[in-house]
Design an enzyme around this catalytic site. Structure first.
Site, PDB file in Angstrom:
ATOM      1  CG  ASP A 141      -3.206 -33.886  18.404  1.00 13.55           C
ATOM      2  OD1 ASP A 141      -3.110 -33.930  17.163  1.00 13.55           O
ATOM      3  OD2 ASP A 141      -2.246 -34.100  19.165  1.00 13.55           O
ATOM      4  CG  ASP A 167      -2.064 -38.287  18.218  1.00 15.49           C
ATOM      5  OD1 ASP A 167      -2.132 -37.891  17.045  1.00 15.49           O
ATOM      6  OD2 ASP A 167      -1.511 -37.637  19.132  1.00 15.49           O
ATOM      7  CG  ASP A 184     -10.602 -28.601  15.467  1.00 10.70           C
ATOM      8  OD1 ASP A 184      -9.553 -28.678  16.139  1.00 10.70           O
ATOM      9  OD2 ASP A 184     -11.700 -28.282  15.941  1.00 10.70           O
ATOM     10  CB  ALA A 185      -9.597 -28.563   8.700  1.00 11.23           C
ATOM     11  CB  VAL A 186      -4.431 -29.248   9.964  1.00 11.11           C
ATOM     12  CG1 VAL A 186      -3.050 -29.886   9.891  1.00 11.11           C
ATOM     13  CG2 VAL A 186      -4.498 -28.037   9.032  1.00 11.11           C
TER      14      VAL A 186
END
Length: 207
Positions: A87, A91, A29-31
């Site tokens: 995600d 996006d 999640d951090a990425v």
């Protein structure tokens, strides 16, 4: 197509990076969040000020996190609905920042209304493309078809803007945006037609 083959290639390349980040205690999640923040910074910070090449280069690096976070989740065995939901939502934020940044830059340059309109059309149609698929899946259908999925849209705008940033005439980016807008509109029609066929083939409710 790019979503399938590009993601498979990137997964093989960045698996070592994913493993390293996990060893460092970084979460998928951090990425995901960091990648989105980076793309937004490139779109709203660099594109809006005319630094199209560096904006495209930076956004490309951050877009790769879209593959790394998924790889990290699979390695850790934590792939699930929350990660996919986060995600997908982020996006949309990243896409809006890139195309919105171009709209602002065109306006600042005094470009024609048509040029700014093309970037805005790509922004709006890109959102509709994603919504049509999400709504279909929410109703139990599939809509995995189309000329301009997210991978194609992102590659097109990054390449088009990047080349203009290197000195290629603006008309190149205008043509790219025009083709992308048309492809996105066709994708919306394709997905709606696909869902319609599934709906007509399904037995009536209560049958």
């Amino acid at each position: 197509m790019l979503n399938t083959y590009g993601r498979a290639f990137a997964t093989r390349v960045f698996t070592p990076v994913a493993r390293f980040l996990l060893r460092c205690g970084v979460t998928p999640d951090a990425v995901t969040i960091a990648g989105t923040v980076g793309v937004v910074a490139c779109g709203l910070g660099l594109y809006t000020t005319g630094h199209l090449f560096w904006g495209s280069l930076g956004a490309t690096l951050f877009v790769l996190s879209d593959t790394i976070d998924g790889t990290m989740a699979r390695i850790r065995g934590s792939s699930g609905r929350w990660g996919a939901y986060l995600d997908s939502c982020l996006d949309r934020v990243a896409d809006a920042a890139l195309f919105g940044g171009l709209v602002v830059w065109f306006a600042r340059q005094g470009a024609s209304d048509l040029t700014a309109g093309l970037a805005l059309a790509c922004l709006v149609l890109g959102g509709i493309v994603s919504y049509v698929k999400a709504r279909a899946e929410g109703l139990g259908y599939t809509a995995n078809v189309g000329l301009a999925e997210r991978g194609e849209r992102i590659v097109a705008v990054l390449v088009g803007a990047g080349f203009v940033g290197l000195g290629v005439p603006l008309v190149f980016l205008q043509v790219v945006l025009a083709l992308l807008a048309v492809a996105s509109a066709v994708t919306v029609v394709q997905r709606m037609a696909t869902v319609r066929r599934q709906a007509l083939a399904a037995p009536p409710a209560g049958a």
